[in-house]
Design an enzyme around this catalytic site. Sequence first.
Site, PDB file in Angstrom:
ATOM      1  N   GLU A  25       0.547  -0.940   0.293  1.00  0.00           N
ATOM      2  CA  GLU A  25       0.508   0.088  -0.131  1.00  0.00           C
ATOM      3  C   GLU A  25       0.858   1.380   0.060  1.00  0.00           C
ATOM      4  O   GLU A  25       1.752   1.628   1.115  1.00  0.00           O
ATOM      5  CB  GLU A  25      -0.939   0.147   1.274  1.00  0.00           C
ATOM      6  N   LYS A  74      -9.625   1.358  -3.693  1.00  0.00           N
ATOM      7  CA  LYS A  74      -9.786   0.764  -2.426  1.00  0.00           C
ATOM      8  C   LYS A  74     -11.546   1.336  -1.447  1.00  0.00           C
ATOM      9  O   LYS A  74     -11.952   2.508  -1.977  1.00  0.00           O
ATOM     10  CB  LYS A  74      -9.266   1.250  -0.870  1.00  0.00           C
ATOM     11  N   CYS A  98      -4.801  -2.513   2.903  1.00  0.00           N
ATOM     12  CA  CYS A  98      -5.377  -2.701   3.965  1.00  0.00           C
ATOM     13  C   CYS A  98      -6.104  -3.142   4.919  1.00  0.00           C
ATOM     14  O   CYS A  98      -6.327  -4.077   5.147  1.00  0.00           O
ATOM     15  CB  CYS A  98      -5.628  -1.028   4.624  1.00  0.00           C
TER      16      CYS A  98
END
Length: 531
Positions: free
Chosen positions: A288, A349, A399
């Site tokens: 990330e 995301k 995440c």
Amino acid sequence: MGARLTRSSLLALVAGLAQALAIANPWNGEPLWLLQLASLTLLGWQLMAPPAAGTGSPDRRRLPDASWRRGAWLGWLFATAWLAGTWWWLYISLHVYGGLAAPLAVLAVGALAGALALYYAAACTVFLVLFQRNPSVKPWFPALVFASLWTLAELARARWFTGFPWGMGAYAHTHGPLAGLAPWVGAYGIGFVAAWLALAAAFVLRGPAARTRGQGAAAVVLMLAVLLALPQVTRPFSEAAGSLDVALLQGNISQDQKFQPGTGVADSLRWYGQALLDNRAALVVAPETAIPLLPAQLPDGYWAALAARFATGDQAALIGIPLGSLRLGYTNSVVGLRPGQAAPYTYDKHHLVPFGEFIPPFFRWFLDLMHIPLGDFNRGPLTAPSFQWQGQRLAPNICYEDLFGEELGARFADPAVAPTILVNVSNIAWFGNTLAIDQHLQISRMRALEFQRPMLRATNTGPTVIIDHRGAVTHSLQRHTRGILTGTVQGRTGLTPYAQWVSWLGLWPVWLLALAVVTVAALRRRQPDAR
């Protein structure tokens, strides 16, 4: 009475901390499934405590006539200790990296734990209200109701107000007898069974009659026997579908330097850029925001060199990078580069982090107290397409998105395009070298068990690992070191029962079944002579 309540409060706090410890212990990071069951059993044992002198019922067939207020208090203490003991490391992101004053950071962590603990306080309250005057002593039904209420509390924590299900008790069961339930009913089903077993065990220890204790013991033994036999009598739900050589990059960029132009940004660009250009694995994965700048902000030729590197040959890359503009908004994204594509693959995301990637209403003042260089990001689609490479369909998640198995499950609605490999890219440097690393590993292992898919994890500081479809870590890189993890991962096809129902129905079956059990219990309460 006061001394007794103090003792009960201390036991509830100890039990809650034991639940936190069970998810990932501090000496080797592994979960302790038996401790998780024991901690919840201790809470049940406290809830079933006999009434104080002068307040109880003379009918010994009844469950203990404890005060519902006492149940709410014990449930809240247990959950507050459990949740704060699980994510205490949020203090590091708030204070060390966010610049929030230490007292305010402690208060914020405690307030979050205390607020979410109200769900579990409500579960314990309703349990005691339903059974204070119910003469039923057969342990299976009260245990079933408690498990339903506990599951409703877990669901509320996971789904309401964007959801924060980190630290669910189910993550203590990535191995052990309950792990075999994962491909059938997922983490919430495991949590339900664990709560049921815990209350049945509480009846063994503190049932109102010898017959009740015997029934509780028989129920626990029978359930554990079924769970132990389950993996042996069920076939695997997925099949091998080729293999892929991978390289997972771990740059170990300190969080306090990561977004600093003269230090962390330059270090990230140099190390990750060179690692991407030099590596020869079929798939290279960078974590990330490995590239911590927008493409338009990169040095001249930097992104063009990466695109050219993977435009030909037999290699591909998945790279964490922010995308967007001030006009269009920004996304926390993964870009896929491979030969023969007309345009780069992008995954944006979907499930954003409150305060880190979006600001909840009325909380701008809180973010202004900190110095975190993130604000409001745009959400990506829930059912994003996979990145296809060498016969594999790779499904990225970023995440803590792997916390939400039902959202990953939406990608399995069409078996023909369902992922064969899951890929998590993360940056847990926000939380230092703490148990957050080990806890996140258990979360990824649970997703691998639920879908019987391997999970690749490329992270900034760890855990950078390869997890197989059985939830076992086959390759790992030492945390908080700079390095490249190489290995071979086997793709899988086929759908587990969990993948089939959650992809179409989400968590609604769990909600409805739990609510149905509680409704039946409420109706039975209106008939005090029902057996």
